[in-house]
Design an enzyme around this catalytic site. Sequence first.
Site, mmCIF file in Angstrom:
data_model
loop_
_atom_site.group_PDB
_atom_site.id
_atom_site.type_symbol
_atom_site.label_atom_id
_atom_site.label_comp_id
_atom_site.label_asym_id
_atom_site.label_seq_id
_atom_site.Cartn_x
_atom_site.Cartn_y
_atom_site.Cartn_z
ATOM 1 N N ALA A 128 0.814 -1.211 0.000
ATOM 2 C CA ALA A 128 0.000 0.000 0.000
ATOM 3 C C ALA A 128 0.849 1.263 0.000
ATOM 4 O O ALA A 128 0.323 2.359 0.145
ATOM 5 C CB ALA A 128 -0.925 -0.007 1.218
ATOM 6 N N ASN A 196 1.650 -1.996 8.206
ATOM 7 C CA ASN A 196 2.601 -2.842 7.478
ATOM 8 C C ASN A 196 3.522 -1.978 6.629
ATOM 9 O O ASN A 196 4.703 -2.274 6.463
ATOM 10 C CB ASN A 196 1.843 -3.809 6.566
ATOM 11 C CG ASN A 196 1.037 -4.800 7.364
ATOM 12 O OD1 ASN A 196 1.598 -5.708 7.958
ATOM 13 N ND2 ASN A 196 -0.272 -4.618 7.412
ATOM 14 N N HIS A 226 -0.493 7.958 3.052
ATOM 15 C CA HIS A 226 0.856 7.775 3.580
ATOM 16 C C HIS A 226 1.785 8.748 2.856
ATOM 17 O O HIS A 226 1.802 8.790 1.629
ATOM 18 C CB HIS A 226 1.376 6.361 3.312
ATOM 19 C CG HIS A 226 0.462 5.271 3.794
ATOM 20 N ND1 HIS A 226 0.215 5.034 5.120
ATOM 21 C CD2 HIS A 226 -0.263 4.355 3.109
ATOM 22 C CE1 HIS A 226 -0.611 4.007 5.228
ATOM 23 N NE2 HIS A 226 -0.929 3.582 4.027
#
Length: 274
Positions: A128, A196, A226
């Site tokens: 991701a 993660n 992010h």
Amino acid sequence: MAERTASNELRVAVAGLGSIGTKIATALDQGIEGLTLSAVAVRDPAKHQKLLGSLRRPPSLLPLDQLGDAADIVVECAPSSQLRAIVEPAVKRGRAAVVVSVGGLLDNFDLVDLARANGGRILVPTGALIGLDAVNAAAIGTIHSVKMVTRKPIDGLKGAPFIVANNIDIDNLREPLKLFEGTAREAAKGFPANLNVAVALSLAGVGPDRTQVQIWADPTVTRNVHRIEVESDSARFSMSIENVPSENPKTGLITALSVIALLRKQRTTLSVGT
Ligand SMILES: NC(=O)C1=CN([C@@H]2O[C@H](COP(=O)(O)OP(=O)(O)OC[C@H]3O[C@@H](n4cnc5c(N)ncnc54)[C@H](O)[C@@H]3O)[C@@H](O)[C@H]2O)C=CC1
Ligand SMILES: O=C([O-])CC(=O)C(=O)O
């Protein structure tokens, strides 16, 4: 990866058919050059009958620890609690294991030695996140610092151990709240199903104790956001990604696509990006 199918295809097994695993299994069944879906492992077969019945070439249904018998590459797509049960038998047989629950690797890092000793491999996709190609490249030189800021909608963070342990009420937030600031190693412990990406970033760069992470619960965003900032002797870069959540609000849709891209790279003639 010594054993191949008669047609010289690499056999791929998928462990866990949730949000990520279902998309990977379906893509493999629909056809990825040089790869074939040989096996899957699920917790509750009844729940997956419809999907399994819809596949053109039904894979074997096997227990987690037998996937490496039937595949050259085992893709872990289950909760991190199952990471060891999936990866250990696979790398012991010299197979490659693709790990998406990468946060779980930190407490099971001996698996890397086990893989090395048996000719296996552990592959961590960008998942991701964004920019691990550049982080990998910068790490060949000297990286001075790596920072990451994550903002997630409330549903993407609910139930995280850090929030529960600290009794933080995020349900009624009206503005962004910084929940956590610390290392990627600490973030993985407090937010195992949510961070993660911080661990993947740390393994590509300066490690889990030098990668700095902030986590925000943000009721103003609808995507998992992010942003990474890297300072190195070869480049300074900052990048951000805004992930559309999948059926699992903690997991961005792009994660499964990242694994599919990684799998494609195992056999494509033209491979782009590091
Ligand atoms: N590396 C990355 O960038 C990202 C990693 N993740 C991680 O990937 C993993 C999977 O995520 P999702 O697919 O969204 O989760 P999910 O909850 O949708 O799917 C997990 C599946 O594993 C199955 N499962 C549980 N125990 C099992 C067992 N013993 N044997 C076989 N199957 C079992 C569950 O029944 C479920 O179908 C999670 O650990 C998640 O934190 C998620 C998003 C991004
Ligand atoms: O951004 C996402 O979709 C998932 C995520 O943060 C992670 O698991 O690391």
